[in-house]
Scaffold this motif. Structure first.
Motif, mmCIF file in Angstrom:
data_model
loop_
_atom_site.group_PDB
_atom_site.id
_atom_site.type_symbol
_atom_site.label_atom_id
_atom_site.label_comp_id
_atom_site.label_asym_id
_atom_site.label_seq_id
_atom_site.Cartn_x
_atom_site.Cartn_y
_atom_site.Cartn_z
ATOM 1 N N GLY A 38 0.798 -1.326 0.085
ATOM 2 C CA GLY A 38 -0.021 0.103 -0.103
ATOM 3 C C GLY A 38 0.812 1.267 -0.146
ATOM 4 N N ARG A 39 0.259 2.545 -0.212
ATOM 5 C CA ARG A 39 0.776 3.699 -0.045
ATOM 6 C C ARG A 39 -0.246 4.571 0.493
ATOM 7 N NH1 ARG A 39 1.419 7.757 -5.236
ATOM 8 N NH2 ARG A 39 -0.633 8.002 -4.550
ATOM 9 N N TYR A 40 0.052 5.612 1.525
ATOM 10 C CA TYR A 40 -0.783 6.378 1.846
ATOM 11 C C TYR A 40 -0.077 7.820 1.748
ATOM 12 C CZ TYR A 40 -3.550 2.975 4.552
ATOM 13 O OH TYR A 40 -4.461 1.973 4.835
ATOM 14 N N LEU A 41 -0.847 8.764 1.535
ATOM 15 C CA LEU A 41 -0.390 10.029 1.257
ATOM 16 C C LEU A 41 -0.311 10.808 2.576
ATOM 17 C CD1 LEU A 41 -2.115 11.105 -2.258
ATOM 18 C CD2 LEU A 41 0.316 10.452 -1.662
ATOM 19 N N ASN A 42 -1.451 10.387 3.302
ATOM 20 C CA ASN A 42 -1.108 10.864 4.830
ATOM 21 C C ASN A 42 -0.087 10.049 5.378
ATOM 22 O OD1 ASN A 42 -1.779 11.167 7.569
ATOM 23 N ND2 ASN A 42 -3.883 11.780 6.909
ATOM 24 N N LEU A 43 0.913 10.789 5.995
ATOM 25 C CA LEU A 43 1.913 10.267 6.872
ATOM 26 C C LEU A 43 1.622 9.506 8.003
ATOM 27 C CD1 LEU A 43 4.803 12.780 6.008
ATOM 28 C CD2 LEU A 43 4.445 10.610 4.848
ATOM 29 N N SER A 44 0.610 10.128 8.732
ATOM 30 C CA SER A 44 0.099 9.295 10.035
ATOM 31 C C SER A 44 -0.187 8.176 9.755
ATOM 32 C CB SER A 44 -0.591 10.383 10.846
ATOM 33 O OG SER A 44 -1.899 10.604 10.232
ATOM 34 N N GLU A 85 2.417 5.553 9.005
ATOM 35 C CA GLU A 85 3.067 4.957 10.106
ATOM 36 C C GLU A 85 2.357 4.074 10.779
ATOM 37 O OE1 GLU A 85 4.092 8.601 12.351
ATOM 38 O OE2 GLU A 85 5.456 9.394 10.918
ATOM 39 N N GLU A 86 0.824 4.300 10.786
ATOM 40 C CA GLU A 86 0.017 3.368 11.442
ATOM 41 C C GLU A 86 -0.154 1.835 10.710
ATOM 42 O OE1 GLU A 86 -4.340 2.937 13.253
ATOM 43 O OE2 GLU A 86 -3.813 5.069 12.546
ATOM 44 N N TYR A 87 -0.117 2.017 9.290
ATOM 45 C CA TYR A 87 -0.587 0.873 8.718
ATOM 46 C C TYR A 87 0.569 0.146 7.965
ATOM 47 C CZ TYR A 87 -5.345 1.991 10.063
ATOM 48 O OH TYR A 87 -6.467 2.254 10.419
ATOM 49 N N LEU A 88 1.671 0.698 7.705
ATOM 50 C CA LEU A 88 2.559 0.259 6.563
ATOM 51 C C LEU A 88 3.805 0.039 7.252
ATOM 52 C CD1 LEU A 88 1.864 2.413 3.795
ATOM 53 C CD2 LEU A 88 0.806 0.460 4.116
ATOM 54 N N ASP A 89 4.599 -1.082 6.961
ATOM 55 C CA ASP A 89 5.856 -1.505 7.520
ATOM 56 C C ASP A 89 7.016 -0.581 7.081
ATOM 57 O OD1 ASP A 89 5.350 -3.525 9.091
ATOM 58 O OD2 ASP A 89 5.307 -5.004 7.488
#
Length: 142
Positions: free
Chosen positions: A129-135, A138-142
């Motif tokens: 996955g990729r999140y644009l929201n850094l928080s 940090e919560e969901y990605l390794d």
């Protein structure tokens, strides 16, 4: 309000978007503005909106190709109604629409993994996955 009077609708007719937006705020999803919630739900192929006494108390939605893949998003239950079977009813409703889909994906919010395991969903070993929201990253990605 009595959870026995739960009605799940699979359409957006007569929905009060402000109530859906308030639900998102109640579960701590503070970055979801009402105009974006409207777009997300209107662009979804399947929706499940839970009502008690005409008040939105839960929701979920699906994006799918109707053949191989589907992803469940935005399962949210008002805190006053959590633990009463409403989340199970909404997710089960969505899954019933996906009987012929080979792979159904869902990202559980932190701490709710066991809830989804109880609905026979399993941890995915190779999801990326990729999140644009850094928080969120940090919560969901390794």
């Amino acid at each position: 309000m009595n959870e026995d009077s739960l009605i799940i609708k699979n359409n957006l007719e007569h929905i009060k978007w402000e109530q859906l937006s308030e639900l998102f705020l109640e579960v701590g999803w503070n970055n979801h503005k009402v105009d974006r919630i409207v777009k997300a739900f209107e662009n979804s192929q399947i929706v499940a909106i839970g009502y008690i006494e005409n008040k939105v108390i839960g929701c979920g939605r699906v994006l799918t190709d109707h053949e191989f893949y589907a992803t469940i998003y935005d399962v949210a239950i008002h805190p006053e109604f959590q633990g009463k079977g409403i989340g199970k009813a909404i997710v089960s409703n969505l899954l019933e629409h996906l009987d012929n889909i080979s792979f159904v994906h869902l990202t559980a919010t932190t701490g709710n993994e066991e809830f989804y395991r109880n609905l026979e969903l399993k941890k995915h070993k190779t999801a990326m996955g990729r999140y644009l929201n850094l928080s969120l990253e940090e919560e969901y990605l390794d």
